[in-house]
Design a protein around this motif. Structure first.
Motif, PDB file in Angstrom:
ATOM      1  N   LEU A 137       0.900  -1.138   0.007  1.00  0.00           N
ATOM      2  CA  LEU A 137       0.017   0.079  -0.171  1.00  0.00           C
ATOM      3  C   LEU A 137       0.831   1.292   0.089  1.00  0.00           C
ATOM      4  N   ARG A 138       1.868   1.167   0.774  1.00  0.00           N
ATOM      5  CA  ARG A 138       2.874   2.268   0.980  1.00  0.00           C
ATOM      6  C   ARG A 138       3.730   2.403  -0.468  1.00  0.00           C
ATOM      7  N   VAL A 139       3.982   1.389  -1.069  1.00  0.00           N
ATOM      8  CA  VAL A 139       4.840   1.634  -2.207  1.00  0.00           C
ATOM      9  C   VAL A 139       4.018   2.054  -3.494  1.00  0.00           C
ATOM     10  N   LYS A 153      13.310 -11.490  -2.216  1.00  0.00           N
ATOM     11  CA  LYS A 153      12.466 -12.756  -3.132  1.00  0.00           C
ATOM     12  C   LYS A 153      11.200 -12.390  -3.758  1.00  0.00           C
ATOM     13  N   LEU A 154      10.490 -11.214  -2.825  1.00  0.00           N
ATOM     14  CA  LEU A 154       9.170 -10.885  -3.255  1.00  0.00           C
ATOM     15  C   LEU A 154       9.179  -9.618  -4.429  1.00  0.00           C
ATOM     16  N   ARG A 155      10.467  -9.435  -4.582  1.00  0.00           N
ATOM     17  CA  ARG A 155      10.540  -8.146  -5.448  1.00  0.00           C
ATOM     18  C   ARG A 155      10.377  -7.002  -4.721  1.00  0.00           C
ATOM     19  N   ILE A 156      10.341  -6.801  -3.285  1.00  0.00           N
ATOM     20  CA  ILE A 156      10.099  -5.684  -2.613  1.00  0.00           C
ATOM     21  C   ILE A 156      11.572  -5.027  -2.299  1.00  0.00           C
ATOM     22  N   LYS A 157      12.040  -3.781  -2.554  1.00  0.00           N
ATOM     23  CA  LYS A 157      13.297  -3.066  -2.534  1.00  0.00           C
ATOM     24  C   LYS A 157      13.380  -2.966  -1.069  1.00  0.00           C
ATOM     25  N   ALA A 158      14.179  -3.661  -0.546  1.00  0.00           N
ATOM     26  CA  ALA A 158      14.427  -3.845   0.994  1.00  0.00           C
ATOM     27  C   ALA A 158      15.727  -3.657   1.004  1.00  0.00           C
ATOM     28  N   ALA A 159      16.284  -3.226   2.408  1.00  0.00           N
ATOM     29  CA  ALA A 159      17.583  -3.171   2.857  1.00  0.00           C
ATOM     30  C   ALA A 159      17.548  -3.353   4.461  1.00  0.00           C
ATOM     31  N   VAL A 194      15.446   4.194  -3.737  1.00  0.00           N
ATOM     32  CA  VAL A 194      16.081   3.148  -4.276  1.00  0.00           C
ATOM     33  C   VAL A 194      15.497   1.875  -3.280  1.00  0.00           C
ATOM     34  N   TYR A 195      15.325   2.188  -2.043  1.00  0.00           N
ATOM     35  CA  TYR A 195      14.602   1.227  -1.250  1.00  0.00           C
ATOM     36  C   TYR A 195      13.533   1.714  -0.861  1.00  0.00           C
ATOM     37  N   ASP A 196      12.392   0.770  -0.445  1.00  0.00           N
ATOM     38  CA  ASP A 196      11.249   1.201   0.041  1.00  0.00           C
ATOM     39  C   ASP A 196      10.796   0.638   1.535  1.00  0.00           C
ATOM     40  N   VAL A 197      11.807  -0.220   1.939  1.00  0.00           N
ATOM     41  CA  VAL A 197      11.767  -0.629   3.084  1.00  0.00           C
ATOM     42  C   VAL A 197      13.175  -0.813   3.828  1.00  0.00           C
ATOM     43  N   ARG A 229      25.818   2.841   6.355  1.00  0.00           N
ATOM     44  CA  ARG A 229      24.787   3.188   6.960  1.00  0.00           C
ATOM     45  C   ARG A 229      23.960   4.517   6.601  1.00  0.00           C
ATOM     46  N   ILE A 230      24.946   5.554   6.441  1.00  0.00           N
ATOM     47  CA  ILE A 230      24.462   6.762   5.953  1.00  0.00           C
ATOM     48  C   ILE A 230      23.853   6.851   4.680  1.00  0.00           C
ATOM     49  N   LYS A 231      24.651   6.147   3.743  1.00  0.00           N
ATOM     50  CA  LYS A 231      24.358   5.804   2.310  1.00  0.00           C
ATOM     51  C   LYS A 231      22.923   4.942   2.407  1.00  0.00           C
ATOM     52  N   ILE A 232      22.464   4.075   3.016  1.00  0.00           N
ATOM     53  CA  ILE A 232      21.477   3.452   3.065  1.00  0.00           C
ATOM     54  C   ILE A 232      20.259   3.916   3.344  1.00  0.00           C
ATOM     55  N   LEU A 233      20.425   5.121   4.410  1.00  0.00           N
ATOM     56  CA  LEU A 233      19.482   5.762   5.131  1.00  0.00           C
ATOM     57  C   LEU A 233      19.053   6.867   3.620  1.00  0.00           C
ATOM     58  N   ASP A 234      19.965   7.334   3.164  1.00  0.00           N
ATOM     59  CA  ASP A 234      19.729   8.171   2.150  1.00  0.00           C
ATOM     60  C   ASP A 234      19.080   7.812   0.766  1.00  0.00           C
ATOM     61  N   ASP A 235      19.654   6.521   0.749  1.00  0.00           N
ATOM     62  CA  ASP A 235      18.991   5.746  -0.404  1.00  0.00           C
ATOM     63  C   ASP A 235      17.387   5.526  -0.143  1.00  0.00           C
ATOM     64  N   LEU A 236      17.090   5.271   1.124  1.00  0.00           N
ATOM     65  CA  LEU A 236      15.839   4.986   1.485  1.00  0.00           C
ATOM     66  C   LEU A 236      14.862   6.374   1.039  1.00  0.00           C
ATOM     67  N   ARG A 237      15.335   7.473   1.521  1.00  0.00           N
ATOM     68  CA  ARG A 237      14.781   8.832   0.889  1.00  0.00           C
ATOM     69  C   ARG A 237      14.598   8.943  -0.421  1.00  0.00           C
ATOM     70  N   ALA A 238      15.588   8.452  -1.250  1.00  0.00           N
ATOM     71  CA  ALA A 238      15.841   8.555  -2.593  1.00  0.00           C
ATOM     72  C   ALA A 238      14.710   7.643  -3.399  1.00  0.00           C
TER      73      ALA A 238
END
Length: 690
Positions: A439-441, A466-472, A494-497, A483-492
């Motif tokens: 729903l959020r995606v 495996k469910l094709r959900i962009k997660a980290a 690149v990841y949804d979860v 860690r800093i890069k992952i957090l920024d990628d979440l905002r960008a």
């Protein structure tokens, strides 16, 4: 220079009265105050306003590197014309030296130093000793660990000016004493090279090269240039070159230190012999004698920090020098997320000394190793003059130290409410979570999920991929800058979860997050205490659609306290909004450059990061086989139908890949990408001409 706060916003809501109370208390000399501010109420902005008004060098303490990096980024933005520094542990990996008597096992020290963070640490000490008063240092508790004597650091600063009479060789010796190394092949950080009368020094604490030109025994010119392309940056009449290492000392002190080490070695070996500990005596004699020889011959040895007391000129039992010694006497300390940071400070000394006692008792180290330690909590308290504790859930210690001086900041200027909290049964919690994520995606929003263990976080991450959900996932085993890069990628996007254990609680500023899911919320303990749950809930308080789902089979006391407190804050905010006619507004926050990483919100980096994600996380997965095949970009049938903006983004991404391939000396791949780039640029020119 005075602090100059720059922001497009002015204090609103509870902020004006909070700023006024804190400033009044500091000016009145109060030793401690507490700012109780809810998530999203603008505590960082309040802190910035207080710093500007009290005009004191400031230490901001955070309990982990990720939050310190976020604060550093925000304060750099608030104070672009002032000196904002970042000081955290420079280890990406650190295995401390240890001995386990029960199994007779000795563990050698192993570590990996992050060069970028080392540079930032040096920049911090250099800024503090430069005489500037407009300095803000954002730090983790690493600032309480031992570093070099500030007097020795200051004594090894090389000051030069145009027209100064100094022999070139004398200048080179001064650089060596400041721990710069000569390197004629590659001018790396902390190196210098000599070409005739020209000396180039790549500073250890700044991304510039200093060029000093001599005319005989006189300095003819001093200039700076960019280290990558030698573009001139400016000329200088004078310049201070700060040491290339925090642990700098003088040759005289090295000589006296070695003499004292040999004396203490004899005494401690004799004591072992008297006690009948022949093995320990032999072990100590061999190890320390080898260390002495290494220091005498090459100036260094493995574990040299265990001899820091001798090189610092300290007496046995004296506390080590630390970053706080580099501050002027009248400085302000702000402890962010104090309910977590203060206990961390308190626990540091005990954990360190228990490990080293075994090393000393079994002959691996001299007694002096016990004096290479972090500050004791009482020592930290004595060294901090005035403290502001900042937390949404202050603990008893802060409240007691503040003696009732509690400044509340409950109202959010944006009108945003605390998130709604729902409790759902743990049965089939993962299936429900996936439905909520989807729903959020669809709404281009992000999700945080907290688990109880690292293993659970990693396994859930693999399952979502495996469910094709962009997660980290993010936890303590992930490198600091990653860690800093992952957090920024979440905002960008690149990841949804993002999945975590304990690092997703305090302080993370992620306005795109609309859902926080807490798995096993009814498992009472540190990670599911009232304070932990309240902090975790706050991560969804920066989004208009903020929702928290607690998966639990019963409502524990901690859960009920969190639910009640959240509802109280929602009621206060609603009343304020109605009184002032405020309609809640979503927080729009730009992504900034963090700790030397270019994290600007551009499509090039987003595409590049997505490529990294595919390569590292899914290229070996059968669910993502389509990503493993190389194709010519320009030959893609979709390319001719792209808009000019989309085509430009593809060009930018290809150019980055070409430069990266060339950097790795993969010239065939670089040439292929160059040809693709030329084809796409031709297509773009044709489209723009139409």
């Amino acid at each position: 220079m005075k602090f100059q706060l720059q922001s497009q916003y002015s204090p609103t809501g509870d902020q004006p009265q909070a700023i006024a109370q804190l400033v009044e208390g500091i000016n009145a000399g109060l030793p401690a105050q507490t700012l109780l501010g809810v998530t999203g109420s603008g505590k960082t902005f309040t802190m910035a306003n207080v710093i500007e008004k009290v005009e004191k060098p400031t230490l901001i303490l955070s309990h982990n590197k990720t939050l310190a990096a976020q604060l550093y980024s925000e304060f750099k933005q608030f104070f672009p014309n002032n000196s904002v520094q970042y000081f955290v542990s420079y280890y990406d990996y650190y295995q401390p030296e240890a001995y386990i008597p029960s199994v007779d096992k000795y563990i050698e020290k192993d570590l990996m130093i992050n060069d970028e963070i080392d540079k930032l640490r040096l920049a911090t000490t250099s800024a503090l000793l430069s005489g500037r008063k407009d300095v803000i240092v954002v730090s983790s508790v690493s600032c309480l660990y031992g570093i070099g004597n500030p007097e020795d650091f200051h004594a090894n600063v090389v000051e030069i000016k145009v027209g100064q009479k100094i022999a070139r060789n004398k200048f080179l010796r001064d650089l060596v004493n400041s721990l710069y190394s000569r390197n004629e092949i590659e001018l790396r950080r902390g190196n210098f090279r000599v070409k005739g009368d020209t000396v180039d020094i790549r500073l250890a604490y700044e991304e510039i090269v200093l060029r000093v030109v001599f005319w005989g025994d006189e300095i003819e010119s001093i200039s700076t240039m960019h280290p990558d392309d030698n573009v001139p940056l400016g000329d200088h009449d004078s310049f201070k070159i700060y040491p290339a290492n925090i642990f700098v000392t003088s040759q005289e002190r090295v000589g006296s230190a070695l003499a004292q080490i040999e004396l203490d070695l004899g005494e401690q070996s004799a004591a072992f012999h008297r006690e009948g500990k022949e093995l320990e005596a032999k072990r100590l004699l061999e190890r320390v004698s080898y260390d002495i020889e290494m220091i005498r011959e090459v100036g260094h040895c493995s574990g040299i920090e265990n001899y820091s007391r001798y090189f610092d000129g300290r007496e046995p039992g004296m506390r080590p020098f630390c970053l706080l010694d580099y501050f002027p006497k009248d400085f302000l300390t702000i402890i962010d997320e104090s309910h977590v940071t203060v206990p961390q400070i308190r626990a540091m000394y005990g954990g360190d000394v228990s490990r080293k006692m075994n090393l000393v008792e079994y002959g691996f180290r001299l007694d002096a190793a016990l004096d290479n330690r972090p500050l004791k909590f009482e020592e930290f308290e004595r060294m901090t003059n005035q403290v502001v504790y900042v937390s949404a859930t202050p603990a008893d210690y802060e409240l007691q130290k503040s003696e009732g001086v509690i400044v509340e900041q409950i109202i959010r200027p944006t009108g945003l409410l605390d998130p709604e909290i729902k409790v759902k049964p743990s049965l089939n919690q993962i299936d429900d979570l996936i439905e909520q994520i989807n729903l959020r995606v669809e709404r281009n929003e992000r999700v945080l999920v907290t688990t109880l263990t690292k293993r659970m976080a990693e396994e859930l991450n693999d399952y979502l991929l495996k469910l094709r959900i962009k997660a980290a996932y993010i936890h303590s085993d992930v490198d600091t800058l990653d860690r800093i890069k992952i957090l920024d990628d979440l905002r960008a996007g690149v990841y949804d979860v993002l999945i975590g254990v304990n690092l997703l609680r305090e302080g993370l500023d992620l306005p795109e997050v609309s859902l926080v899911a807490i798995l096993d919320a009814d498992k009472e303990g540190f990670l599911r205490s009232h304070r932990s749950l309240t902090q975790t809930v706050g991560r969804a308080a920066r989004n208009l659609n903020g929702l928290v789902i607690m998966y639990a089979d019963k409502i524990t006391d901690s859960m009920q306290q969190t639910i009640d407190e959240t509802e109280r804050r929602r009621t206060l905010q609603l009343a304020y909004n109605e009184e002032h006619g405020i309609t809640p507004q979503a927080i729009v926050k730009a992504r900034n450059k963090i700790v030397g990483l270019d994290l600007d919100d551009d499509e090039d980096r987003k595409a590049s990061t997505a490529k990294e994600l595919r390569r590292h996380r899914v290229e070996n997965s059968p669910y993502y086989e389509e990503f493993s095949t190389k194709v010519d970009i320009a030959a893609d049938p979709v390319i001719p139908y792209m808009s000019t903006d989309e085509l430009q983004r593809s060009i930018n991404m290809t150019r980055l890949e070409m430069l990266e391939a060339a950097k790795k000396m993969e010239f065939m791949e670089a040439a292929r990408l160059r040809d693709e780039l030329l084809k796409m640029e031709k297509m773009l020119a044709e489209k723009e001409a139409q």
